[in-house]
Design an enzyme around this catalytic site. Sequence first.
Site, short mmCIF file in Angstrom:
data_model
loop_
_atom_site.label_atom_id
_atom_site.label_comp_id
_atom_site.label_asym_id
_atom_site.label_seq_id
_atom_site.Cartn_x
_atom_site.Cartn_y
_atom_site.Cartn_z
N ARG A 84 41.93 31.59 37.88
CA ARG A 84 42.93 32.62 38.12
C ARG A 84 44.28 32.09 37.65
O ARG A 84 44.58 30.90 37.82
CB ARG A 84 43.03 32.96 39.62
CG ARG A 84 41.90 33.83 40.14
CD ARG A 84 41.98 35.26 39.58
NE ARG A 84 40.96 36.14 40.11
CZ ARG A 84 39.77 36.38 39.55
NH1 ARG A 84 39.44 35.79 38.40
NH2 ARG A 84 38.93 37.22 40.10
N GLU A 143 48.93 39.82 34.86
CA GLU A 143 48.00 40.42 33.89
C GLU A 143 48.14 41.93 33.93
O GLU A 143 48.26 42.48 35.03
CB GLU A 143 46.57 40.01 34.22
CG GLU A 143 46.34 38.52 34.04
CD GLU A 143 44.92 38.07 34.39
OE1 GLU A 143 44.06 38.93 34.68
OE2 GLU A 143 44.69 36.86 34.39
N HIS A 183 41.63 37.87 29.74
CA HIS A 183 40.76 37.83 30.93
C HIS A 183 39.37 38.44 30.60
O HIS A 183 39.02 39.49 31.13
CB HIS A 183 41.41 38.56 32.11
CG HIS A 183 40.80 38.17 33.43
ND1 HIS A 183 41.50 38.16 34.61
CD2 HIS A 183 39.53 37.78 33.77
CE1 HIS A 183 40.71 37.80 35.61
NE2 HIS A 183 39.50 37.55 35.12
#
Length: 322
Positions: free
Chosen positions: A237, A266, A285
């Site tokens: 993360r 993000e 991601h």
Amino acid sequence: MTKRILVYRPLDEGQLARLERDFHVDYLPEVSRAEDPAFLDALTQAHGLVGASLPITPKLLDRAPHLEAIASISVGYDNYPVDELTRRCILLCNTPDVLTETTADTGFLLIMATARRAVELAGMVQRGEWRESIGRESFGTDVHGKTLGMVGFGRIGAAIARRGALGFGMSILYSNSSPKPALEDELGAQRRDFNDLLAEADIVCVTVPLTPDTQHLFGAREFALMKSSAIFINVARGKVVDETALIEALRKGIPHAAGLDVFEREPLPTDSPLPHMTNVVALPHIGSATQETRTAMADLAVANILAALNGERPPSPVNAST
Ligand code: DGY
């Protein structure tokens, strides 16, 4: 009364049909913000949620008086207030296992692409700038035979280490809250104190979950402990890393380069310098983002919500007491 399920991520027709057999489905696959009026409206009536990524706050839960269960289409659940859900008797489920190998592939993709400067050099070819054999200044570094330091040694960490040890002849170090004797036997992995691992590893790869203890686990001090040749990989993360400190460290050249699939914010803000740094490979991601694996994750989420709303034990609960 037919229970209602709010779905806020795309599902395929078969998955939707399975939900619709016994439940009313509010299908809002395009929702990207919890403030979306259609999402808020459906939330007030929902008994179940199926989705991912949106931060589910206690304030949002106050708007969901009927909510019994949430099936997240993710293995990570740092965007849910687990204690608060448990207090409200709301079951949370996630999608472990089905994404382990794909996410490990992404980890290794980043290791290879970063070490061999694949994105930077492919860009040179794409721009028509490949006019002669590349010189030393464009050489990458080897991955095979190097020391891979895993920070976090759960399912995904182990799967990345397995690729390194068995496929690339790498030595494996790991730092983890508990020892992993079976992986030590299988891969010859050696447990190290966190600081020692940072100093010894050629490639430092992070796979820890985001918790209050791991938030900003990596800052200026940790980057300064790494080798000047080190490669830093994050598939965990973004908030595990102090991104400002990472940018500063990469500018100074320690670590030498970074491969990142996750970021503090993000989507990555357009003014972030990271994608423009030649020693950074930045991905949006995509850890588990293959056709097969996202389908398997959604299948598992559907199975979780169906079981939970039918009063059965779901396949992968996060906060079930038994
Ligand atoms: C996960 O499953 O947690 C992935 O990171 C996608 O969010």
